[in-house]
Write an enzyme that holds these catalytic residues in place. Sequence first.
Site: not given
Ligand code: FES
Length: 156
Positions: A58, A60, A83, A127
Amino acid sequence: MATDDTSDLDKMIEETQASIIKDARDTFSEEVVNRWLNPKNFGKMEDSDGVGRVTGPCGDTMEIFLKVRNDRITSAMYMTQGCGTTIAAGSMVTDLATGKDIKDALKISQEVILDALGGLPDDSKHCALLASNTLKDAIKDYLAYKRDPWKRVYRK
Ligand code: FES
């Protein structure tokens, strides 16, 4: 007049925050919301013995810092720009890892983190995987450092 404008704006911000928190409480477990709002172990650790850094699909990124004595994790901290659920997962995985022998810490899987968090909706389950993978990366870094302290300097 300016004071009224300011207090109107403050009230709007407060109402928006309250509505976001209410939506979160309707969607996520209490454990997730509490760790999102008060993230335990959040921050950078100086002089760590191992650092993991992983970017999930994603986009992150999470970083985990470990302090290790005799192959036991004595302290773990993390950082992420992700997030709320990523923040909660990082907080949980660092808590679960603290006090564990590195062999046991390697067993902290996505499922273990999800269980400890009281579950996550399907579209947030990754996540917990990011948190588990980042912990493993930090342990790998610690092991490389232990074998050859120079290796870590080159890697990070
Ligand atoms: Fe990407 Fe949580 S939305 S790791």
